[in-house]
Design a protein around this motif. Structure first.
Motif, mmCIF file in Angstrom:
data_model
loop_
_atom_site.group_PDB
_atom_site.id
_atom_site.type_symbol
_atom_site.label_atom_id
_atom_site.label_comp_id
_atom_site.label_asym_id
_atom_site.label_seq_id
_atom_site.Cartn_x
_atom_site.Cartn_y
_atom_site.Cartn_z
ATOM 1 N N ALA A 68 38.940 42.649 52.287
ATOM 2 C CA ALA A 68 38.883 43.465 51.070
ATOM 3 C C ALA A 68 38.669 42.640 49.803
ATOM 4 O O ALA A 68 39.476 42.687 48.872
ATOM 5 N N PRO A 69 37.576 41.861 49.720
ATOM 6 C CA PRO A 69 37.321 41.091 48.502
ATOM 7 C C PRO A 69 37.139 42.013 47.303
ATOM 8 O O PRO A 69 36.448 43.029 47.391
ATOM 9 N N ASP A 70 37.774 41.665 46.200
ATOM 10 C CA ASP A 70 37.728 42.526 45.015
ATOM 11 C C ASP A 70 37.317 41.705 43.790
ATOM 12 O O ASP A 70 36.317 41.004 43.837
ATOM 13 N N GLY A 71 38.102 41.770 42.704
ATOM 14 C CA GLY A 71 37.711 41.132 41.454
ATOM 15 C C GLY A 71 37.446 39.644 41.592
ATOM 16 O O GLY A 71 38.056 38.963 42.420
ATOM 17 N N GLY A 72 36.529 39.130 40.776
ATOM 18 C CA GLY A 72 36.185 37.723 40.870
ATOM 19 C C GLY A 72 35.683 37.157 39.551
ATOM 20 O O GLY A 72 35.415 37.888 38.592
ATOM 21 N N ALA A 73 35.546 35.822 39.523
ATOM 22 C CA ALA A 73 35.037 35.128 38.336
ATOM 23 C C ALA A 73 34.520 33.761 38.755
ATOM 24 O O ALA A 73 34.882 33.250 39.817
ATOM 25 N N CYS A 74 33.679 33.171 37.909
ATOM 26 C CA CYS A 74 33.125 31.838 38.164
ATOM 27 C C CYS A 74 33.664 30.834 37.155
ATOM 28 O O CYS A 74 33.958 31.179 36.002
ATOM 29 N N PHE A 75 33.734 29.567 37.610
ATOM 30 C CA PHE A 75 34.258 28.488 36.780
ATOM 31 C C PHE A 75 33.400 27.238 36.962
ATOM 32 O O PHE A 75 32.903 26.982 38.068
ATOM 33 N N PRO A 76 33.219 26.445 35.905
ATOM 34 C CA PRO A 76 32.443 25.209 36.037
ATOM 35 C C PRO A 76 33.184 24.200 36.895
ATOM 36 O O PRO A 76 34.413 24.154 36.908
ATOM 37 N N ASP A 77 32.413 23.352 37.611
ATOM 38 C CA ASP A 77 33.007 22.332 38.470
ATOM 39 C C ASP A 77 32.055 21.143 38.533
ATOM 40 O O ASP A 77 31.328 20.962 39.506
ATOM 41 N N ALA A 121 41.700 43.453 40.495
ATOM 42 C CA ALA A 121 40.788 42.738 39.596
ATOM 43 C C ALA A 121 41.561 41.641 38.864
ATOM 44 O O ALA A 121 42.545 41.111 39.364
ATOM 45 N N GLY A 122 41.143 41.320 37.660
ATOM 46 C CA GLY A 122 41.766 40.231 36.912
ATOM 47 C C GLY A 122 40.826 39.782 35.818
ATOM 48 O O GLY A 122 40.069 40.587 35.270
ATOM 49 N N GLY A 123 40.838 38.487 35.527
ATOM 50 C CA GLY A 123 39.957 37.959 34.496
ATOM 51 C C GLY A 123 40.113 36.463 34.341
ATOM 52 O O GLY A 123 41.162 35.898 34.668
ATOM 53 N N ALA A 124 39.064 35.825 33.858
ATOM 54 C CA ALA A 124 39.083 34.386 33.607
ATOM 55 C C ALA A 124 39.602 34.109 32.202
ATOM 56 O O ALA A 124 39.429 34.917 31.285
ATOM 57 N N THR A 125 40.247 32.969 32.021
ATOM 58 C CA THR A 125 40.719 32.551 30.696
ATOM 59 C C THR A 125 39.792 31.476 30.134
ATOM 60 O O THR A 125 39.083 30.798 30.889
ATOM 61 N N PRO A 126 39.791 31.277 28.819
ATOM 62 C CA PRO A 126 38.972 30.210 28.225
ATOM 63 C C PRO A 126 39.392 28.814 28.659
ATOM 64 O O PRO A 126 38.622 27.863 28.516
ATOM 65 N N TRP A 127 40.632 28.681 29.171
ATOM 66 C CA TRP A 127 41.098 27.368 29.636
ATOM 67 C C TRP A 127 40.926 27.232 31.145
ATOM 68 O O TRP A 127 41.578 26.417 31.800
ATOM 69 N N ARG A 318 30.287 53.526 52.840
ATOM 70 C CA ARG A 318 31.721 53.829 52.726
ATOM 71 C C ARG A 318 32.482 52.669 52.065
ATOM 72 O O ARG A 318 33.686 52.534 52.220
ATOM 73 N N SER A 319 31.773 51.875 51.318
ATOM 74 C CA SER A 319 32.370 50.717 50.671
ATOM 75 C C SER A 319 32.408 50.914 49.158
ATOM 76 O O SER A 319 32.224 52.034 48.656
ATOM 77 N N GLU A 320 32.670 49.856 48.442
ATOM 78 C CA GLU A 320 32.558 49.816 46.989
ATOM 79 C C GLU A 320 32.131 48.412 46.593
ATOM 80 O O GLU A 320 32.396 47.443 47.303
ATOM 81 N N LEU A 321 31.433 48.319 45.470
ATOM 82 C CA LEU A 321 30.987 47.020 44.979
ATOM 83 C C LEU A 321 32.027 46.465 44.009
ATOM 84 O O LEU A 321 32.517 47.182 43.132
ATOM 85 N N THR A 322 32.372 45.208 44.189
ATOM 86 C CA THR A 322 33.479 44.604 43.439
ATOM 87 C C THR A 322 33.119 43.191 42.990
ATOM 88 O O THR A 322 32.179 42.574 43.486
ATOM 89 N N GLY A 323 33.902 42.686 42.056
ATOM 90 C CA GLY A 323 33.893 41.267 41.703
ATOM 91 C C GLY A 323 32.637 40.695 41.100
ATOM 92 O O GLY A 323 32.361 39.508 41.307
ATOM 93 N N PRO A 324 31.826 41.453 40.318
ATOM 94 C CA PRO A 324 30.621 40.843 39.744
ATOM 95 C C PRO A 324 30.982 39.733 38.759
ATOM 96 O O PRO A 324 31.861 39.897 37.915
ATOM 97 N N ALA A 325 30.299 38.605 38.886
ATOM 98 C CA ALA A 325 30.557 37.459 38.003
ATOM 99 C C ALA A 325 29.353 36.537 38.034
ATOM 100 O O ALA A 325 28.738 36.335 39.092
ATOM 101 N N PHE A 326 29.032 35.960 36.885
ATOM 102 C CA PHE A 326 27.898 35.048 36.780
ATOM 103 C C PHE A 326 28.341 33.598 36.882
ATOM 104 O O PHE A 326 29.417 33.223 36.382
#
Length: 365
Positions: A68-77, A121-127, A318-326
């Motif tokens: 059940a993957p849901d909310g997501g975000a990307c981070f530099p590495d 879901a959730g969210g990314a922080t500036p830090w 029967r699904s849902e689309l989740t976690g869009p992030a660039f």
């Protein structure tokens, strides 16, 4: 007011890209018509490609990818990047991360949060931390390290309620929060020290447009949404994203996309998207809204409120689309089909996708 703000902040900088999508429910979006679906059922505009990067229950870089993957975000590495994804399952929940090399290969995968409950879901922080939200009664927000070095920590001052998503506003140094209840509220958290979410004040938006302090954010007996008499209620808060001075959030009960102009302190319903759920945006100011059900699309919402499809996923009805992030450079979009082709309630067939192509980039200033 909002439309003037968007123009002022450059949300329509791609000018001609928005032509053809100013009309609500346009069949062709700013990137052109959708092509035939690929082998994974993914229909994209010309010039874009997609692939599956992880599947629930299968190994990816040595890790069994969560259900059940849901909310997501990307981070530099360094020269690569990381995509984190929540798991919306009971009791085991948590979140995992995929580490990508500069050429786009998955180089590592690991857990960043375990033993929590229905992380939606959730969210990314500036830090560069990930706020993972529990969508349960008296749910918590956990601040997680996407790089896997530090243990996740609950941020109880952000309230105990049915959390959905979070969006950081670095201009006013607050975090906006949505609540997934039929009479849920829209909140903001004001940390005592920006960059440290341990202590602070939780406010709720009222019917007058003013913010009022929630007296007891962690109360056992009285829900946060019922503690302020004139709190404004929304029909099932979902995704939340801040860009260009505006906090966008969605409500699933009525499918609305809301826009809170933080500078003006004004709120308006920008558009209606069937099954509106998770939401993200680009540096160029484009807003992408994922559907829960419906046509299984991620739609583009223009500054004028026009809606057009960016992608469509076939065979996942029967699904849902989740976690869009660039990705940090804006060239790749990640998202998941939470229940996959099988559509099982446990999300055991979740698919996590990557889409690559000529996304609109931020303008030169």
């Amino acid at each position: 007011m909002l439309r003037r703000t968007l123009l002022r902040t450059g949300a329509v900088v791609v000018g001609s890209l928005w032509l053809g999508s100013s009309k609500a429910d346009a069949s062709v979006g700013p990137y052109g018509a959708l092509q035939k679906p690929n082998a994974d059922g993914l229909a994209l505009p010309k010039g874009f490609t997609g692939r599956v990067v992880a599947r629930s229950g299968r190994k990816v870089a040595g890790l069994t990818w969560h259900a059940a993957p849901d909310g997501g975000a990307c981070f530099p590495d360094g020269k690569g990047w990381i995509y984190v994804s929540n798991s919306e399952i009971p009791l085991l929940g948590g979140a995992s991360a995929l580490r990508f090399g500069p050429e786009g290969s998955v180089r590592d995968a690991y857990r960043i949060l375990s033993g929590t409950n229905l992380n939606c879901a959730g969210g990314a922080t500036p830090w560069n931390t990930w706020l993972s939200c529990e969508e349960i009664l008296r749910g918590r927000v956990f601040e997680c390290d996407p790089y896997g070095s530090r243990a996740a920590r609950p941020r109880l001052a952000m309230g105990r309620f049915k959390h959905e998503a979070a969006a950081c506003d670095p201009d006013r140094q607050v975090v906006y929060l949505t609540e997934d209840e039929p009479d849920g509220c829209f909140y903001r958290f004001r940390p005592r020290d920006w960059g440290d979410l341990t202590e602070g004040t939780l406010d709720v938006l009222t019917t007058s447009g003013a913010w009022r302090r929630v007296p007891s954010p962690a109360a056992l007996t009285r829900a946060t949404r019922h503690q302020v008499d004139d709190a404004r209620h929304f029909d099932g808060g979902e995704g939340c994203h801040y860009m260009n001075g505006v906090c966008y959030f969605t409500t699933k009960g009525d499918g609305k996309v809301w826009a809170y102009d933080a500078a003006a302190g004004s709120l308006e319903a920008l558009s209606t998207v069937r099954g509106a759920d998770n939401v993200t945006g680009t540096g160029a100011g484009q807003l992408f809204v994922a559907e829960d059900g419906g046509n299984m699309e991620i739609s583009l919402v223009s500054p004028s409120g026009g809606v057009s499809p960016f992608l469509r996923l076939s065979g996942h009805d029967r699904s849902e689309l989740t976690g869009p992030a660039f990705s940090p450079d804006g060239s790749r979009l990640y998202f998941s089909s939470q229940r996959g082709r099988k559509g099982d309630s446990g999300g055991l067939d979740g698919h996590t996708f990557e889409v690559t192509g000529p996304f609109a980039q931020a303008p030169d200033r």
